[in-house]
Write an enzyme that holds these catalytic residues in place. Structure first.
Site, PDB file in Angstrom:
ATOM      1  N   ASP A  12      88.693  46.471  22.531  1.00 40.89           N
ATOM      2  CA  ASP A  12      87.810  47.490  21.959  1.00 40.89           C
ATOM      3  C   ASP A  12      86.339  47.046  22.009  1.00 40.89           C
ATOM      4  OD1 ASP A  12      87.139  49.844  20.739  1.00 40.89           O
ATOM      5  OD2 ASP A  12      87.638  49.183  18.718  1.00 40.89           O
ATOM      6  N   GLY A  13      85.469  48.014  22.200  1.00 37.48           N
ATOM      7  CA  GLY A  13      84.036  47.742  22.094  1.00 37.48           C
ATOM      8  C   GLY A  13      83.250  47.909  23.380  1.00 37.48           C
ATOM      9  N   ASN A  14      83.923  48.366  24.451  1.00 34.15           N
ATOM     10  CA  ASN A  14      83.213  48.545  25.724  1.00 34.15           C
ATOM     11  C   ASN A  14      82.055  49.529  25.599  1.00 34.15           C
ATOM     12  OD1 ASN A  14      85.058  46.951  26.987  1.00 34.15           O
ATOM     13  ND2 ASN A  14      86.153  48.605  27.990  1.00 34.15           N
ATOM     14  N   HIS A  29      82.479  49.725  30.222  1.00 33.38           N
ATOM     15  CA  HIS A  29      83.839  49.630  30.779  1.00 33.38           C
ATOM     16  C   HIS A  29      83.852  48.701  31.998  1.00 33.38           C
ATOM     17  CE1 HIS A  29      85.403  52.428  27.955  1.00 33.38           C
ATOM     18  NE2 HIS A  29      84.694  53.452  28.405  1.00 33.38           N
ATOM     19  N   LEU A 122     103.063  35.141  35.317  1.00 32.20           N
ATOM     20  CA  LEU A 122     102.585  35.911  34.161  1.00 32.20           C
ATOM     21  C   LEU A 122     102.936  37.375  34.386  1.00 32.20           C
ATOM     22  CD1 LEU A 122     100.679  36.321  31.613  1.00 32.20           C
ATOM     23  CD2 LEU A 122      98.830  36.684  33.255  1.00 32.20           C
ATOM     24  N   LEU A 179      95.431  49.421  14.082  1.00 30.38           N
ATOM     25  CA  LEU A 179      96.366  49.243  15.200  1.00 30.38           C
ATOM     26  C   LEU A 179      96.288  50.359  16.244  1.00 30.38           C
ATOM     27  CD1 LEU A 179      99.560  47.882  13.399  1.00 30.38           C
ATOM     28  CD2 LEU A 179      97.816  46.595  14.626  1.00 30.38           C
ATOM     29  N   GLU A 191     101.265  37.778  14.643  1.00 32.00           N
ATOM     30  CA  GLU A 191     100.054  37.320  13.946  1.00 32.00           C
ATOM     31  C   GLU A 191      98.897  38.157  14.496  1.00 32.00           C
ATOM     32  OE1 GLU A 191     100.440  35.242  11.548  1.00 32.00           O
ATOM     33  OE2 GLU A 191     102.520  34.787  12.047  1.00 32.00           O
TER      34      GLU A 191
HETATM   35  C1  FPP Z   1      88.024  50.561  24.328  1.00 34.89           C
HETATM   36  O1  FPP Z   1      86.634  50.485  24.185  1.00 34.89           O
HETATM   37  C2  FPP Z   1      88.371  50.405  25.726  1.00 34.89           C
HETATM   38  C3  FPP Z   1      88.999  51.324  26.470  1.00 34.89           C
HETATM   39  C4  FPP Z   1      89.424  52.647  25.976  1.00 34.89           C
HETATM   40  C5  FPP Z   1      89.268  51.076  27.896  1.00 34.89           C
HETATM   41  C6  FPP Z   1      89.630  49.681  28.267  1.00 34.89           C
HETATM   42  C7  FPP Z   1      89.249  49.478  29.678  1.00 34.89           C
HETATM   43  C8  FPP Z   1      88.782  48.326  30.208  1.00 34.89           C
HETATM   44  C9  FPP Z   1      88.741  47.067  29.478  1.00 34.89           C
HETATM   45  C10 FPP Z   1      88.271  48.302  31.609  1.00 34.89           C
HETATM   46  C11 FPP Z   1      89.210  48.809  32.613  1.00 34.89           C
HETATM   47  C12 FPP Z   1      90.446  48.013  32.653  1.00 34.89           C
HETATM   48  C13 FPP Z   1      91.291  48.037  33.695  1.00 34.89           C
HETATM   49  C14 FPP Z   1      92.495  47.183  33.659  1.00 34.89           C
HETATM   50  C15 FPP Z   1      91.016  48.815  34.890  1.00 34.89           C
HETATM   51  P1  FPP Z   1      85.847  51.752  23.635  1.00 34.89           P
HETATM   52  O2  FPP Z   1      85.311  52.480  24.793  1.00 34.89           O
HETATM   53  O3  FPP Z   1      86.727  52.510  22.711  1.00 34.89           O
HETATM   54  O4  FPP Z   1      84.684  51.064  22.855  1.00 34.89           O
HETATM   55  P2  FPP Z   1      83.880  51.638  21.608  1.00 34.89           P
HETATM   56  O5  FPP Z   1      84.763  51.437  20.412  1.00 34.89           O
HETATM   57  O6  FPP Z   1      82.671  50.782  21.585  1.00 34.89           O
HETATM   58  O7  FPP Z   1      83.589  53.073  21.894  1.00 34.89           O
END
Ligand code: FPP
Length: 224
Positions: A12-14, A29, A122, A179, A191
């Site tokens: 989370d946090g992209n 992302h 893995l 979650l 954990e």
């Molecule tokens: C949550 O951050 C992240 C996602 C919904 C997407 C996760 C995707 C990646 C890590 C990149 C692509 C991965 C692959 C394997 C191709 P958010 O956008 O909800 O962040 P925010 O809470 O800051 O809005």
């Protein structure tokens, strides 16, 4: 020291990282994908056998079309450009979630699974269009349809995570403590580490720090 076979991560946090640093959520992302690669490498170094990554939830369809398109573009690109490399590293790819995507994307996902099926170093479970409530309801419905007795031993065979141990450890980055409909059954005794850093800021040393702490926890599983 606790054995560590399965790590699950809510990345989370992209979006927040993108807005903070480069002014677009999609830039976040893209940066998040780099962290995915770092954590895959670090997981192999740590001899972890299963890594489950929450990439797209059943609720994420509520996001703007442009962002959804960008995320799936990233995924397609990643699979097309990295599949041979992942295969060489003996990594097995599995997708969990409802695979009701376009024919083209489903083909790509199926071919990545097929190509890496026998790999052993893995296993990466990429959760795509995944929601735990859907998974649980589907399991119940399928058991009911086949008239299978509902007990724990039978039930876990109907989950998408059959054939793998439950996560020992769940990490959620992004300073959010929930979650979000992820592996609700499977996380019963995991954990949980909530990490303040946003996913693109999460580095190998942060991951290793959590793994080290995890290994020292006294895990009781209800015992004393
Ligand atoms: C949550 O951050 C992240 C996602 C919904 C997407 C996760 C995707 C990646 C890590 C990149 C692509 C991965 C692959 C394997 C191709 P958010 O956008 O909800 O962040 P925010 O809470 O800051 O809005």
């Amino acid at each position: 020291m606790n054995p560590l076979n399965h790590v699950a991560i809510i990345m989370d946090g992209n979006g927040r990282w993108g807005l903070k640093n480069k002014k677009s959520r999609n830039a976040g992302h893209k940066a998040g994908l780099k962290t995915v690669e770092t954590i895959i490498k670090a997981s192999i170094k740590n001899k972890i056998k299963f890594l489950t990554l929450f990439a797209f939830s059943t609720e994420n369809w509520k996001r703007p079309k442009k962002e959804i398109k960008y995320l799936f573009g990233l995924l397609e690109n990643f699979l097309r450009s990295k599949i041979d490399d992942l295969n060489k590293q003996n990594i097995k790819l599995k997708f969990i979630g409802n695979k009701n995507f376009s024919i083209k994307l489903n083909k790509l996902l199926n071919s990545a699974e097929k190509k890496t099926y026998n790999n052993k170093t893995l296993q990466i479970n990429l959760a795509l269009n995944y929601g735990s409530k859907d998974e649980l309801l589907d399991a119940f419905k399928n058991m009911q349809r086949k008239k299978i007795k509902v007990n724990e031993k039978n039930f876990i065979k109907y989950l998408q995570t059959k054939d793998m141990p439950d996560p020992d450890l769940l990490i959620r980055t992004g300073n959010t403590n929930r979650l979000s409909n992820f592996l609700l059954w499977q996380l019963a005794y995991s954990e949980i580490f909530f990490e303040k850093k946003l996913w693109p800021e999460f580095k190998e040393k942060d991951y290793n720090k959590i793994l080290k702490k995890f290994k020292l926890i006294k895990r009781n599983f209800g015992n004393i």
